[in-house]
Every structure is written in C-alpha cells, then in structure tokens.
Motif scaffolding. Structure first.
Motif, PDB file in Angstrom:
ATOM      1  N   LEU A  73      -3.188   7.162   5.942  1.00 51.41           N
ATOM      2  CA  LEU A  73      -3.030   6.272   4.799  1.00 51.41           C
ATOM      3  C   LEU A  73      -2.296   6.925   3.634  1.00 51.41           C
ATOM      4  O   LEU A  73      -1.980   6.258   2.654  1.00 51.41           O
ATOM      5  CB  LEU A  73      -4.399   5.777   4.334  1.00 51.41           C
ATOM      6  CG  LEU A  73      -5.147   4.903   5.330  1.00 51.41           C
ATOM      7  CD1 LEU A  73      -6.518   4.550   4.782  1.00 51.41           C
ATOM      8  CD2 LEU A  73      -4.364   3.648   5.635  1.00 51.41           C
ATOM      9  N   SER A  75       0.790   7.871   3.372  1.00 55.36           N
ATOM     10  CA  SER A  75       2.112   7.267   3.147  1.00 55.36           C
ATOM     11  C   SER A  75       2.031   5.889   2.492  1.00 55.36           C
ATOM     12  O   SER A  75       2.721   5.653   1.486  1.00 55.36           O
ATOM     13  CB  SER A  75       2.882   7.168   4.459  1.00 55.36           C
ATOM     14  OG  SER A  75       3.099   8.447   4.980  1.00 55.36           O
ATOM     15  N   PRO A  76       1.226   4.955   3.015  1.00 58.01           N
ATOM     16  CA  PRO A  76       1.160   3.653   2.341  1.00 58.01           C
ATOM     17  C   PRO A  76       0.583   3.726   0.928  1.00 58.01           C
ATOM     18  O   PRO A  76       1.041   3.017   0.033  1.00 58.01           O
ATOM     19  CB  PRO A  76       0.250   2.812   3.242  1.00 58.01           C
ATOM     20  CG  PRO A  76       0.245   3.474   4.547  1.00 58.01           C
ATOM     21  CD  PRO A  76       0.505   4.922   4.294  1.00 58.01           C
ATOM     22  N   ALA A  79       3.303   5.008  -1.257  1.00 59.73           N
ATOM     23  CA  ALA A  79       4.277   3.935  -1.499  1.00 59.73           C
ATOM     24  C   ALA A  79       3.733   2.936  -2.516  1.00 59.73           C
ATOM     25  O   ALA A  79       4.475   2.456  -3.385  1.00 59.73           O
ATOM     26  CB  ALA A  79       4.623   3.236  -0.191  1.00 59.73           C
ATOM     27  N   GLN A  94      10.247  -0.870   5.924  1.00 57.79           N
ATOM     28  CA  GLN A  94       9.224  -0.037   5.303  1.00 57.79           C
ATOM     29  C   GLN A  94       7.914  -0.810   5.121  1.00 57.79           C
ATOM     30  O   GLN A  94       6.830  -0.266   5.326  1.00 57.79           O
ATOM     31  CB  GLN A  94       9.714   0.486   3.950  1.00 57.79           C
ATOM     32  CG  GLN A  94      10.844   1.485   4.083  1.00 57.79           C
ATOM     33  CD  GLN A  94      11.490   1.793   2.750  1.00 57.79           C
ATOM     34  OE1 GLN A  94      11.620   0.917   1.889  1.00 57.79           O
ATOM     35  NE2 GLN A  94      11.903   3.042   2.576  1.00 57.79           N
ATOM     36  N   VAL A  95       8.012  -2.088   4.768  1.00 57.21           N
ATOM     37  CA  VAL A  95       6.815  -2.917   4.616  1.00 57.21           C
ATOM     38  C   VAL A  95       6.122  -3.093   5.963  1.00 57.21           C
ATOM     39  O   VAL A  95       4.892  -2.978   6.070  1.00 57.21           O
ATOM     40  CB  VAL A  95       7.169  -4.283   3.987  1.00 57.21           C
ATOM     41  CG1 VAL A  95       5.982  -5.230   4.032  1.00 57.21           C
ATOM     42  CG2 VAL A  95       7.647  -4.097   2.557  1.00 57.21           C
ATOM     43  N   GLY A  98       4.396   0.256   6.889  1.00 59.86           N
ATOM     44  CA  GLY A  98       3.173   0.427   6.110  1.00 59.86           C
ATOM     45  C   GLY A  98       2.066  -0.500   6.586  1.00 59.86           C
ATOM     46  O   GLY A  98       0.898  -0.116   6.664  1.00 59.86           O
ATOM     47  N   LEU A 102      -1.618   0.567   8.048  1.00 58.66           N
ATOM     48  CA  LEU A 102      -2.858   0.029   7.490  1.00 58.66           C
ATOM     49  C   LEU A 102      -3.678  -0.686   8.555  1.00 58.66           C
ATOM     50  O   LEU A 102      -4.895  -0.503   8.648  1.00 58.66           O
ATOM     51  CB  LEU A 102      -2.537  -0.921   6.342  1.00 58.66           C
ATOM     52  CG  LEU A 102      -2.001  -0.275   5.065  1.00 58.66           C
ATOM     53  CD1 LEU A 102      -1.567  -1.345   4.072  1.00 58.66           C
ATOM     54  CD2 LEU A 102      -3.039   0.627   4.451  1.00 58.66           C
TER      55      LEU A 102
END
Length: 115
Positions: A73, A75-76, A79, A94-95, A98, A102
C-alpha cells in the motif's frame, strides 16, 4: 544504515547524471536554518525511524502474507498524498494499477482473517 548505504550507492550515479551539487549546497548554506533543521528532524524521526518502528512491530504481530500485502500500500498511499498535497494528476493506467493494489491487499487481508 540502510539509508546511509543507499545514499552512498546512489551518489556516483547522481554525480554522473546530475553533475556536482555545488549550487544546491550553496543554497542550503544560505537557507534559513530553523526550517531546514526542522525539516531534517521531521524526515529523520517521522518518516524514517517511526515508520521503521511501526513496520517492525507489524511484522511481529501480523502474518507474513498480510504484512506483505499491507506494505504494498506504500505506492497508492504515496500517490494519494501527492494528489492531495501537491496537486499531482494520475493517468488511467496509474489509477488502474493503484486500484489493483488496493483490491488485492484488501482481498488477501479479508481472506486471511476468515481462515
């Protein structure tokens, strides 16, 4: 020691790719010292030491699979802070990435706690 050796390992590449940092060092020497020292203390104590202490504590208490998923988690969450604090924008890939991180983290934790 991890941060020290990582910094020393990256130093030659930084000098080759970015050049000598003399202008940056000169700016640091003339910067106001109070905010500079406060920023360094926050990075040292908050972002490094407290984070490692929390990580070590979590690794002792939780199972290995849950720890590995929770550590994904980073990285998200990074971000999200970049979006909130810096106004960064993510592209659709990227979305999706992420979201997958998650979802997989939540699914593994949920499945692990059920069994």
């Amino acid at each position: 020691y991890q941060a020290l050796w990582t910094g020393l390992g990256a130093l030659p590449f930084a000098l080759i790719l970015e050049g000598p940092a003399l202008p940056a060092i000169t700016r640091l020497l003339h910067a106001p010292t109070k905010p500079l020292i406060g920023g360094f203390l926050f990075l040292i104590l908050g972002s490094t030491h407290l984070a490692f202490l929390a990580q070590i504590r979590a690794q002792r208490v939780l199972s290995a699979s849950i720890c590995s998923m929770l550590f994904l988690l980073e990285s998200p969450i990074g971000a999200a802070f970049a979006i909130i604090c810096l106004g960064e924008r993510l592209d659709s890939l990227q979305v999706v990435g992420g979201g997958l991180i998650l979802f997989s983290s939540a699914a593994v934790v949920h499945l692990e706690t059920r069994s």
